[in-house]
Design a protein around this motif. Sequence first.
Motif, PDB file in Angstrom:
ATOM      1  N   LYS A   1       0.352  38.762  52.942  1.00  0.00           N
ATOM      2  CA  LYS A   1       0.531  38.998  51.574  1.00  0.00           C
ATOM      3  C   LYS A   1      -0.414  38.057  50.701  1.00  0.00           C
ATOM      4  O   LYS A   1      -1.305  38.374  50.154  1.00  0.00           O
ATOM      5  CB  LYS A   1       1.740  38.771  50.940  1.00  0.00           C
ATOM      6  N   GLU A   2      -0.498  36.887  51.322  1.00  0.00           N
ATOM      7  CA  GLU A   2      -1.436  35.840  50.759  1.00  0.00           C
ATOM      8  C   GLU A   2      -2.893  36.216  51.015  1.00  0.00           C
ATOM      9  O   GLU A   2      -3.743  36.061  50.094  1.00  0.00           O
ATOM     10  CB  GLU A   2      -1.137  34.535  51.317  1.00  0.00           C
ATOM     11  N   LEU A   3      -3.173  36.610  52.125  1.00  0.00           N
ATOM     12  CA  LEU A   3      -4.683  36.942  52.690  1.00  0.00           C
ATOM     13  C   LEU A   3      -4.891  38.317  51.860  1.00  0.00           C
ATOM     14  O   LEU A   3      -5.965  38.095  51.177  1.00  0.00           O
ATOM     15  CB  LEU A   3      -4.548  37.347  54.151  1.00  0.00           C
ATOM     16  N   PHE A   4      -4.035  39.242  51.556  1.00  0.00           N
ATOM     17  CA  PHE A   4      -4.361  40.258  50.923  1.00  0.00           C
ATOM     18  C   PHE A   4      -4.553  40.101  49.211  1.00  0.00           C
ATOM     19  O   PHE A   4      -5.688  40.645  49.003  1.00  0.00           O
ATOM     20  CB  PHE A   4      -3.326  41.483  50.961  1.00  0.00           C
ATOM     21  N   LEU A   5      -3.466  39.548  48.542  1.00  0.00           N
ATOM     22  CA  LEU A   5      -3.997  38.893  47.301  1.00  0.00           C
ATOM     23  C   LEU A   5      -5.204  37.816  47.100  1.00  0.00           C
ATOM     24  O   LEU A   5      -5.779  37.974  46.241  1.00  0.00           O
ATOM     25  CB  LEU A   5      -2.793  38.284  46.743  1.00  0.00           C
ATOM     26  N   GLY A   6      -5.051  37.129  48.104  1.00  0.00           N
ATOM     27  CA  GLY A   6      -6.290  36.076  48.010  1.00  0.00           C
ATOM     28  C   GLY A   6      -7.745  36.439  48.253  1.00  0.00           C
ATOM     29  O   GLY A   6      -8.363  35.920  47.463  1.00  0.00           O
ATOM     30  N   SER A   7      -7.666  37.301  49.109  1.00  0.00           N
ATOM     31  CA  SER A   7      -9.189  37.984  49.273  1.00  0.00           C
ATOM     32  C   SER A   7      -9.599  38.603  47.992  1.00  0.00           C
ATOM     33  O   SER A   7     -10.791  38.650  47.726  1.00  0.00           O
ATOM     34  CB  SER A   7      -9.173  38.769  50.441  1.00  0.00           C
ATOM     35  N   ILE A   8      -8.349  39.533  47.518  1.00  0.00           N
ATOM     36  CA  ILE A   8      -8.901  40.125  46.153  1.00  0.00           C
ATOM     37  C   ILE A   8      -9.397  39.382  45.131  1.00  0.00           C
ATOM     38  O   ILE A   8      -9.942  39.516  44.212  1.00  0.00           O
ATOM     39  CB  ILE A   8      -7.800  41.202  45.661  1.00  0.00           C
ATOM     40  N   VAL A   9      -8.471  38.121  45.030  1.00  0.00           N
ATOM     41  CA  VAL A   9      -8.808  37.235  43.810  1.00  0.00           C
ATOM     42  C   VAL A   9     -10.182  36.656  44.079  1.00  0.00           C
ATOM     43  O   VAL A   9     -10.865  36.444  43.484  1.00  0.00           O
ATOM     44  CB  VAL A   9      -7.663  36.096  43.887  1.00  0.00           C
ATOM     45  N   ALA A  10     -10.475  36.167  45.282  1.00  0.00           N
ATOM     46  CA  ALA A  10     -12.037  35.722  45.823  1.00  0.00           C
ATOM     47  C   ALA A  10     -12.896  36.741  45.467  1.00  0.00           C
ATOM     48  O   ALA A  10     -14.004  36.497  45.034  1.00  0.00           O
ATOM     49  CB  ALA A  10     -11.875  35.564  47.039  1.00  0.00           C
ATOM     50  N   LEU A  11     -12.618  38.150  45.704  1.00  0.00           N
ATOM     51  CA  LEU A  11     -13.595  39.110  45.364  1.00  0.00           C
ATOM     52  C   LEU A  11     -13.958  39.197  43.890  1.00  0.00           C
ATOM     53  O   LEU A  11     -15.000  39.336  43.476  1.00  0.00           O
ATOM     54  CB  LEU A  11     -13.025  40.316  45.868  1.00  0.00           C
ATOM     55  N   VAL A  12     -12.789  39.250  43.016  1.00  0.00           N
ATOM     56  CA  VAL A  12     -12.997  39.210  41.382  1.00  0.00           C
ATOM     57  C   VAL A  12     -13.742  38.290  41.194  1.00  0.00           C
ATOM     58  O   VAL A  12     -14.601  38.218  40.149  1.00  0.00           O
ATOM     59  CB  VAL A  12     -11.660  39.314  40.771  1.00  0.00           C
ATOM     60  N   THR A  13     -13.502  36.834  41.713  1.00  0.00           N
ATOM     61  CA  THR A  13     -14.253  35.675  41.431  1.00  0.00           C
ATOM     62  C   THR A  13     -15.821  35.914  41.624  1.00  0.00           C
ATOM     63  O   THR A  13     -16.616  35.518  40.769  1.00  0.00           O
ATOM     64  CB  THR A  13     -13.474  34.576  42.097  1.00  0.00           C
ATOM     65  N   MET A  14     -16.095  36.538  42.876  1.00  0.00           N
ATOM     66  CA  MET A  14     -17.462  36.434  43.126  1.00  0.00           C
ATOM     67  C   MET A  14     -17.928  37.690  42.350  1.00  0.00           C
ATOM     68  O   MET A  14     -19.325  37.454  42.031  1.00  0.00           O
ATOM     69  CB  MET A  14     -17.575  36.983  44.605  1.00  0.00           C
ATOM     70  N   ILE A  15     -17.476  38.530  41.893  1.00  0.00           N
ATOM     71  CA  ILE A  15     -18.055  39.667  41.238  1.00  0.00           C
ATOM     72  C   ILE A  15     -18.316  38.955  39.762  1.00  0.00           C
ATOM     73  O   ILE A  15     -19.394  39.406  39.073  1.00  0.00           O
ATOM     74  CB  ILE A  15     -16.909  40.694  40.819  1.00  0.00           C
ATOM     75  N   LEU A  16     -17.425  38.159  39.183  1.00  0.00           N
ATOM     76  CA  LEU A  16     -17.764  37.538  37.950  1.00  0.00           C
ATOM     77  C   LEU A  16     -19.004  36.607  38.090  1.00  0.00           C
ATOM     78  O   LEU A  16     -19.827  36.527  37.440  1.00  0.00           O
ATOM     79  CB  LEU A  16     -16.427  36.816  37.468  1.00  0.00           C
ATOM     80  N   ILE A  17     -18.954  35.998  39.297  1.00  0.00           N
ATOM     81  CA  ILE A  17     -20.039  34.913  39.371  1.00  0.00           C
ATOM     82  C   ILE A  17     -21.461  35.806  39.508  1.00  0.00           C
ATOM     83  O   ILE A  17     -22.528  35.230  38.919  1.00  0.00           O
ATOM     84  CB  ILE A  17     -19.890  34.363  40.752  1.00  0.00           C
ATOM     85  N   LYS A  18     -21.283  37.029  40.154  1.00  0.00           N
ATOM     86  CA  LYS A  18     -22.614  37.799  40.222  1.00  0.00           C
ATOM     87  C   LYS A  18     -23.239  37.816  39.021  1.00  0.00           C
ATOM     88  O   LYS A  18     -24.492  38.180  38.932  1.00  0.00           O
ATOM     89  CB  LYS A  18     -22.387  39.108  41.037  1.00  0.00           C
ATOM     90  N   ARG A  19     -22.417  38.067  37.898  1.00  0.00           N
ATOM     91  CA  ARG A  19     -22.999  38.302  36.402  1.00  0.00           C
ATOM     92  C   ARG A  19     -23.945  37.246  35.893  1.00  0.00           C
ATOM     93  O   ARG A  19     -24.602  37.441  34.901  1.00  0.00           O
ATOM     94  CB  ARG A  19     -21.829  38.615  35.504  1.00  0.00           C
ATOM     95  N   PHE A  20     -23.472  36.046  36.538  1.00  0.00           N
ATOM     96  CA  PHE A  20     -24.294  34.792  35.856  1.00  0.00           C
ATOM     97  C   PHE A  20     -25.433  34.367  37.020  1.00  0.00           C
ATOM     98  O   PHE A  20     -26.154  33.367  36.832  1.00  0.00           O
ATOM     99  CB  PHE A  20     -23.448  33.667  35.678  1.00  0.00           C
ATOM    100  N   SER A  21     -25.366  35.041  37.930  1.00  0.00           N
ATOM    101  CA  SER A  21     -26.527  34.635  39.305  1.00  0.00           C
ATOM    102  C   SER A  21     -27.725  34.718  38.750  1.00  0.00           C
ATOM    103  O   SER A  21     -28.748  33.985  39.292  1.00  0.00           O
ATOM    104  CB  SER A  21     -26.218  35.408  40.447  1.00  0.00           C
TER     105      SER A  21
END
Length: 358
Positions: free
Chosen positions: A141-161
């Motif tokens: 569960k933690e890997l499932f949710l944690g990886s999605i949270v990390a993905l969302v974080t990286m998608i947001l980061i990409k907008r400022f790259s």
Amino acid sequence: YLSMNTKRDLSVDICKGVGIMLMVLGHSGLPKAGHDFIYMFHMPLFFFLSGYCFKEKYLVDYEGFIKRKIKTLWWPYVKYGLLFLLLHNIFCYLHIYSVEYGYQGNGVLPITLSEAKDTVWSIVTNMSGEDQLLGGFWFLKELFLGSIVALVTMILIKRFSSKFSVIYLKSGGAFFLLMFSVLMNKYVLIFPCFGIRSVTLLSAAIFLAGHLCHELKWNGNLGWGFFLALIILVGSILMPREILHLAWYEIVPYFIFGLIGSMMALIFSRFLAERLPKISDLVSWIGRNTMTILTWHFLSFKIVTFILIKKYDLSIEHLGEFPVMYNYSLQGWWIAYFAIAMFFTMIISYIQSVVNRK
């Protein structure tokens, strides 16, 4: 470190194999010094490796990423969660579960039809409520949710790259998740959506750190590996901690030790891949069967517990002790617990691979 037939990084499979063996060893009731050393990094290692293997294409194909996580994490959780729920009362009848013994002395009762219905709902919708013999499934569960949270974080980061360095932004993202994890722990905050909690964001931060490690092409020699192992050893003596039992002020140090331990494991895994091919082949195969070992190792422990019951003429109720009979494991039986669990879960893995080939 690549396989001759594929582009698969064998050192990552080896590292997963090392990690899952350390998990079984940690559950086997080995002496405190070994337990404390393992628990400083063995669970962060899996979050780290998931980030290390993350592909940039998923920043665009995020639906593909989520579908992949559903297939590899949510579905196994549900599949085995429902199977063990179905077997729950049979396990009670066989004394594998006991009303007298269980995890930390808490006995396990047979489950009613009403309770079973509620548990099915929890398993399917919230990845919670798994049987005691699937105690390690919290990680899925933690890997499932944690990886999605990390993905969302990286998608947001990409907008400022375009304005800032991607490396700095991803480092900042990991730092933000880590600080948010500290705050959630300190003030006991839980997001109602899927029960996202402090450890979820900690796992997301470690995931991002693993991805950064891969992007930076970090590489260390064997000397570095022993040096990092020494740091983990000192940390395990001075402040032994477990990922599920952290106070808010312990999260940052644990994060650092988790990264150090993960990098140490990766160094030794690369050494195995380069220098010891026969051993590395076996360990990499184990690393490709981590789900099977995670699922069945607690039940495999019962074989040794049953042997101890017969050897020392104990009540069959002791079969319900979980995960092992600590009074005996600390006398050296932890070796048998580890060896038998690895042996039987590897047999199950082999049978599954043969069936899947057909």
